[in-house]
Each structure stands twice: as C-alpha cells, then as structure tokens.
Design a protein around this motif. Structure first.
Motif, PDB file in Angstrom:
ATOM      1  N   THR A  29       0.812  -1.222   0.000  1.00 17.55           N
ATOM      2  CA  THR A  29       0.000   0.000   0.000  1.00 17.55           C
ATOM      3  C   THR A  29       0.839   1.264   0.000  1.00 17.55           C
ATOM      4  OG1 THR A  29      -0.174  -0.181   2.397  1.00 17.55           O
ATOM      5  CG2 THR A  29      -1.981  -1.086   1.095  1.00 17.55           C
ATOM      6  N   ASN A  30       2.108   1.154   0.373  1.00 16.71           N
ATOM      7  CA  ASN A  30       2.967   2.344   0.350  1.00 16.71           C
ATOM      8  C   ASN A  30       3.346   2.741  -1.068  1.00 16.71           C
ATOM      9  OD1 ASN A  30       3.010   2.574   3.139  1.00 16.71           O
ATOM     10  ND2 ASN A  30       4.794   1.240   3.349  1.00 16.71           N
ATOM     11  N   ASN A  31       3.248   1.792  -1.997  1.00 14.65           N
ATOM     12  CA  ASN A  31       3.664   2.058  -3.371  1.00 14.65           C
ATOM     13  C   ASN A  31       2.539   2.611  -4.234  1.00 14.65           C
ATOM     14  OD1 ASN A  31       6.292   1.145  -2.922  1.00 14.65           O
ATOM     15  ND2 ASN A  31       5.689  -0.980  -3.258  1.00 14.65           N
ATOM     16  N   VAL A  32       1.302   2.186  -3.964  1.00 12.26           N
ATOM     17  CA  VAL A  32       0.181   2.623  -4.798  1.00 12.26           C
ATOM     18  C   VAL A  32      -1.107   2.534  -3.987  1.00 12.26           C
ATOM     19  CG1 VAL A  32      -0.109   0.284  -5.732  1.00 12.26           C
ATOM     20  CG2 VAL A  32      -1.016   2.240  -7.008  1.00 12.26           C
ATOM     21  N   SER A  33      -2.000   3.511  -4.194  1.00  8.51           N
ATOM     22  CA  SER A  33      -3.285   3.490  -3.510  1.00  8.51           C
ATOM     23  C   SER A  33      -4.235   2.558  -4.244  1.00  8.51           C
ATOM     24  CB  SER A  33      -3.884   4.896  -3.468  1.00  8.51           C
ATOM     25  OG  SER A  33      -4.245   5.315  -4.775  1.00  8.51           O
ATOM     26  N   GLU A  34      -5.300   2.139  -3.557  1.00  9.75           N
ATOM     27  CA  GLU A  34      -6.274   1.245  -4.185  1.00  9.75           C
ATOM     28  C   GLU A  34      -6.963   1.935  -5.360  1.00  9.75           C
ATOM     29  OE1 GLU A  34      -9.817  -1.856  -2.894  1.00  9.75           O
ATOM     30  OE2 GLU A  34      -8.548  -0.885  -1.405  1.00  9.75           O
ATOM     31  N   ALA A  35      -7.229   3.240  -5.213  1.00 11.10           N
ATOM     32  CA  ALA A  35      -7.878   3.986  -6.306  1.00 11.10           C
ATOM     33  C   ALA A  35      -6.974   4.034  -7.537  1.00 11.10           C
ATOM     34  CB  ALA A  35      -8.215   5.400  -5.842  1.00 11.10           C
ATOM     35  N   SER A  36      -5.681   4.264  -7.315  1.00 14.00           N
ATOM     36  CA  SER A  36      -4.738   4.310  -8.441  1.00 14.00           C
ATOM     37  C   SER A  36      -4.623   2.947  -9.102  1.00 14.00           C
ATOM     38  CB  SER A  36      -3.363   4.774  -7.961  1.00 14.00           C
ATOM     39  OG  SER A  36      -3.414   6.093  -7.470  1.00 14.00           O
ATOM     40  N   ALA A  37      -4.597   1.896  -8.285  1.00 12.00           N
ATOM     41  CA  ALA A  37      -4.513   0.537  -8.842  1.00 12.00           C
ATOM     42  C   ALA A  37      -5.743   0.237  -9.685  1.00 12.00           C
ATOM     43  CB  ALA A  37      -4.369  -0.478  -7.714  1.00 12.00           C
ATOM     44  N   HIS A  38      -6.914   0.683  -9.221  1.00 18.78           N
ATOM     45  CA  HIS A  38      -8.159   0.466  -9.970  1.00 18.78           C
ATOM     46  C   HIS A  38      -8.086   1.157 -11.335  1.00 18.78           C
ATOM     47  CE1 HIS A  38     -12.375  -0.295 -10.668  1.00 18.78           C
ATOM     48  NE2 HIS A  38     -12.582   0.995 -10.887  1.00 18.78           N
ATOM     49  N   VAL A  39      -7.598   2.391 -11.351  1.00 20.27           N
ATOM     50  CA  VAL A  39      -7.466   3.132 -12.611  1.00 20.27           C
ATOM     51  C   VAL A  39      -6.491   2.428 -13.550  1.00 20.27           C
ATOM     52  CG1 VAL A  39      -6.612   5.279 -13.640  1.00 20.27           C
ATOM     53  CG2 VAL A  39      -8.087   5.367 -11.628  1.00 20.27           C
ATOM     54  N   LEU A  40      -5.355   2.000 -12.999  1.00 21.58           N
ATOM     55  CA  LEU A  40      -4.343   1.329 -13.830  1.00 21.58           C
ATOM     56  C   LEU A  40      -4.857   0.000 -14.371  1.00 21.58           C
ATOM     57  CD1 LEU A  40      -1.112   2.035 -11.754  1.00 21.58           C
ATOM     58  CD2 LEU A  40      -1.594   2.863 -14.064  1.00 21.58           C
ATOM     59  N   LEU A  41      -5.580  -0.754 -13.555  1.00 21.06           N
ATOM     60  CA  LEU A  41      -6.134  -2.029 -14.018  1.00 21.06           C
ATOM     61  C   LEU A  41      -7.105  -1.807 -15.175  1.00 21.06           C
ATOM     62  CD1 LEU A  41      -6.703  -3.804 -10.585  1.00 21.06           C
ATOM     63  CD2 LEU A  41      -5.259  -4.666 -12.434  1.00 21.06           C
ATOM     64  N   ASN A  42      -7.987  -0.828 -15.030  1.00 24.50           N
ATOM     65  CA  ASN A  42      -8.942  -0.532 -16.098  1.00 24.50           C
ATOM     66  C   ASN A  42      -8.226  -0.081 -17.368  1.00 24.50           C
ATOM     67  OD1 ASN A  42     -11.152  -1.211 -14.556  1.00 24.50           O
ATOM     68  ND2 ASN A  42     -11.586   0.891 -13.904  1.00 24.50           N
ATOM     69  N   ARG A  43      -7.172   0.704 -17.211  1.00 29.59           N
ATOM     70  CA  ARG A  43      -6.409   1.170 -18.369  1.00 29.59           C
ATOM     71  C   ARG A  43      -5.736   0.000 -19.080  1.00 29.59           C
ATOM     72  NH1 ARG A  43      -2.601   5.745 -16.638  1.00 29.59           N
ATOM     73  NH2 ARG A  43      -4.625   6.730 -16.292  1.00 29.59           N
ATOM     74  N   LEU A  44      -5.179  -0.928 -18.297  1.00 28.76           N
ATOM     75  CA  LEU A  44      -4.517  -2.095 -18.889  1.00 28.76           C
ATOM     76  C   LEU A  44      -5.520  -3.001 -19.596  1.00 28.76           C
ATOM     77  CD1 LEU A  44      -2.010  -2.889 -15.994  1.00 28.76           C
ATOM     78  CD2 LEU A  44      -1.422  -2.047 -18.278  1.00 28.76           C
ATOM     79  N   VAL A  45      -6.752  -3.068 -19.066  1.00 30.58           N
ATOM     80  CA  VAL A  45      -7.807  -3.835 -19.731  1.00 30.58           C
ATOM     81  C   VAL A  45      -8.168  -3.174 -21.060  1.00 30.58           C
ATOM     82  CG1 VAL A  45     -10.240  -4.517 -19.615  1.00 30.58           C
ATOM     83  CG2 VAL A  45      -8.753  -4.859 -17.630  1.00 30.58           C
ATOM     84  N   GLU A  46      -8.309  -1.846 -21.057  1.00 30.37           N
ATOM     85  CA  GLU A  46      -8.629  -1.107 -22.289  1.00 30.37           C
ATOM     86  C   GLU A  46      -7.537  -1.286 -23.345  1.00 30.37           C
ATOM     87  OE1 GLU A  46      -9.142   2.922 -21.091  1.00 30.37           O
ATOM     88  OE2 GLU A  46     -11.012   2.533 -20.002  1.00 30.37           O
ATOM     89  N   GLN A  47      -6.298  -1.384 -22.901  1.00 31.09           N
ATOM     90  CA  GLN A  47      -5.170  -1.544 -23.827  1.00 31.09           C
ATOM     91  C   GLN A  47      -4.989  -2.992 -24.277  1.00 31.09           C
ATOM     92  OE1 GLN A  47      -1.968   0.023 -21.430  1.00 31.09           O
ATOM     93  NE2 GLN A  47      -2.438   2.160 -21.917  1.00 31.09           N
ATOM     94  N   GLY A  48      -5.795  -3.897 -23.729  1.00 32.05           N
ATOM     95  CA  GLY A  48      -5.695  -5.298 -24.104  1.00 32.05           C
ATOM     96  C   GLY A  48      -4.558  -6.046 -23.443  1.00 32.05           C
ATOM     97  N   LYS A  49      -3.915  -5.414 -22.453  1.00 30.38           N
ATOM     98  CA  LYS A  49      -2.798  -6.061 -21.773  1.00 30.38           C
ATOM     99  C   LYS A  49      -3.256  -6.959 -20.629  1.00 30.38           C
ATOM    100  CE  LYS A  49       0.430  -2.371 -23.016  1.00 30.38           C
ATOM    101  NZ  LYS A  49       1.316  -1.290 -22.532  1.00 30.38           N
ATOM    102  N   LEU A  50      -4.492  -6.708 -20.133  1.00 25.68           N
ATOM    103  CA  LEU A  50      -5.146  -7.579 -19.168  1.00 25.68           C
ATOM    104  C   LEU A  50      -6.578  -7.804 -19.635  1.00 25.68           C
ATOM    105  CD1 LEU A  50      -4.122  -6.144 -15.649  1.00 25.68           C
ATOM    106  CD2 LEU A  50      -3.202  -8.179 -16.771  1.00 25.68           C
ATOM    107  N   VAL A  51      -7.237  -8.838 -19.100  1.00 27.53           N
ATOM    108  CA  VAL A  51      -8.649  -9.069 -19.404  1.00 27.53           C
ATOM    109  C   VAL A  51      -9.408  -9.242 -18.102  1.00 27.53           C
ATOM    110  CG1 VAL A  51      -8.217 -10.108 -21.656  1.00 27.53           C
ATOM    111  CG2 VAL A  51      -8.285 -11.562 -19.620  1.00 27.53           C
ATOM    112  N   LYS A  52     -10.720  -8.885 -18.129  1.00 32.62           N
ATOM    113  CA  LYS A  52     -11.584  -9.143 -16.979  1.00 32.62           C
ATOM    114  C   LYS A  52     -11.986 -10.610 -17.029  1.00 32.62           C
ATOM    115  CE  LYS A  52     -13.188  -6.675 -14.352  1.00 32.62           C
ATOM    116  NZ  LYS A  52     -14.227  -5.626 -14.371  1.00 32.62           N
ATOM    117  N   ALA A  53     -11.683 -11.337 -15.969  1.00 33.03           N
ATOM    118  CA  ALA A  53     -11.966 -12.770 -15.943  1.00 33.03           C
ATOM    119  C   ALA A  53     -13.200 -13.080 -15.091  1.00 33.03           C
ATOM    120  CB  ALA A  53     -10.755 -13.523 -15.395  1.00 33.03           C
ATOM    121  N   GLY A  54     -13.896 -12.062 -14.636  1.00 28.58           N
ATOM    122  CA  GLY A  54     -15.057 -12.229 -13.776  1.00 28.58           C
ATOM    123  C   GLY A  54     -15.181 -10.994 -12.900  1.00 28.58           C
ATOM    124  N   TYR A  55     -16.178 -11.004 -11.997  1.00 30.46           N
ATOM    125  CA  TYR A  55     -16.375  -9.842 -11.140  1.00 30.46           C
ATOM    126  C   TYR A  55     -15.182  -9.676 -10.208  1.00 30.46           C
ATOM    127  CZ  TYR A  55     -18.407  -6.554  -7.867  1.00 30.46           C
ATOM    128  OH  TYR A  55     -18.627  -5.458  -7.093  1.00 30.46           O
TER     129      TYR A  55
END
Length: 240
Positions: A29-55
């Motif tokens: 948690t010292n490296n990144v906040s949960e909100a920032s991680a959420h934004v980065l995850l969504n961005r990586l999904v949009e870029q096709g570098k990650l996929v949503k595998a479920g809820y």
C-alpha cells in the motif's frame, strides 16, 4: 519498473485470474493506492494487456506473450557507466540473477551482480572494481569451491569472461543480456546452481510460456557454451 509494469509482472507470474486485493498485498500500500490501482487495471484492460476474468477478477490474456526486456536498476546503470568510462573499448554486460525469480518455483535470496566482460579485460575490470568498491566482496571467475565458500546472502559482485558473440543488448545505455543468454547461463554457470536441476526445467517452461524465445539465438549461444544438446533436451522435455 513502473506500477503498470509491476501489475503486468504480477499477472504473468500468477498464471491464473487474480483479485485486486491480492494484487494490492503484492504491491504494498505504500507504493500505490487502491484507487490508483483500480485506474491502472482498467487502463490495462482497455489496452488489451489484461482481461476481466469475472467480477473483480483480472488475468493475463491467454496465448499472449510479452517481449522480454531487462530493466537495469540505477545501481547497474551507474556501474556500467563507470566501466565504460574506464574501459571504453571493452565488451561487457551487467546483470543480476534475480531476474530469474519470476520463472522459479523456489525463490532464493539473491544479491549477486554479474559483470561479464571480454576475457582480455577481465582481470583489469576486476582490479578496477576492487579499488572502486573496497567494501564489496568481488570474485573473479570463481571455482566451484569458491562459490560454495563465498556465495552467501551478502551483496556480491562476480566478474566472468564474456563468451564471444554472446547475445547482449542495450537498455538505458547499459549493456545487458537477452533472455536467451540468461537461460543458457542459468544452465551453465556454477554460481547459478540454485537455478539448476529440476528448477531449471521450471525456469525454461515459464520463460517459454511468457515470452517469445529466439531459439536460433538460444542454440547459437548454447553451442558456444557447450550446452546445445542439454538445452535441446530441456526444451524437448517441457514441450512433450
């Protein structure tokens, strides 16, 4: 390594869907906040570098392989600059064996830095490093007995002879090994005995599943190190 790169590295190593809370624990948690991680995850999904595998689940895209790029630390970049300034015509590369950790099942504590330098300059570079870092333990092409005696969890530099035409590249103005060199060295260097035996098969299997490996380059370098047949045996085993 950026936070996005750390997330992708984590996703690759999981080899299965992961939850954001597990990612947060891994990142700290010292490296990144949960909100920032959420934004980065969504961005990586949009870029096709990650996929949503479920809820609330994310995973690395199936059959997608990322290019391998060795990212030298500031310490390695500084070390490379010092060697370049002192020996401008010497071929060499700098790397840390901990680069193998993402591919391993059993993770050792690794604090070694390798300086692979052409044989004609090897001793000169060794003596230069001794004078430049007098408090650091530095070994020159150590024997098996020296490896057993001196390689511990303490910080250590090891100077090797660079094999002729070894596959190296430049990142951040720092000469570093390609993945093909790292894999062959893992199968060859006595200092890397922690990565050998059954662990070596795991390393090769994971590296081949995560990245595109240039097998022509791999076998050319393996032949120079008298490991070509052994490397072929490993690859045949993991592909069978």
């Amino acid at each position: 390594m950026t936070i996005a790169e750390q997330i992708l590295d984590y996703a690759i190593r999981q080899r299965k869907p992961f939850r954001r809370r597990d990612l947060m624990q891994a990142l700290g948690t010292n490296n990144v906040s949960e909100a920032s991680a959420h934004v980065l995850l969504n961005r990586l999904v949009e870029q096709g570098k990650l996929v949503k595998a479920g809820y609330g689940l994310y995973s690395f895209p199936e059959k997608s392989k990322q290019p391998f790029v060795y990212k030298p630390s500031e310490e390695e970049q500084t070390l490379a600059k010092q060697i370049k300034d002192k020996f401008p015509f010497a071929d060499f590369c700098v790397w840390k064996p901990r680069v193998l950790v993402p591919y391993m099942l059993h993770v050792p504590l690794l604090r070694m830095t390798f300086i692979d330098v052409e044989r004609v300059a090897m001793e000169s570079v060794f003596h230069f490093l001794q004078g430049n870092a007098p408090a650091m333990s530095i070994l020159l092409n150590p024997t098996a007995q020296e490896c057993e005696r001196y390689i511990t969890t303490d910080e250590l530099m090891i100077v090797h002879a660079l094999v002729n035409e070894a596959p190296i590249t430049n990142v951040a103005d720092t000469p570093v090994p390609t993945l093909e060199k790292i894999l062959v060295d893992a199968a060859s260097d006595r200092e890397l005995n922690f990565a050998q035996g059954s662990e070596l098969y795991t390393i090769f299997e994971n590296a081949f599943s995560m990245h595109n490996i240039n097998t022509s380059r791999l076998f050319r370098y393996a032949a120079r190190r008298n490991r070509k047949e052994y490397i072929k045996e490993i690859i045949n085993t993991i592909e069978s």
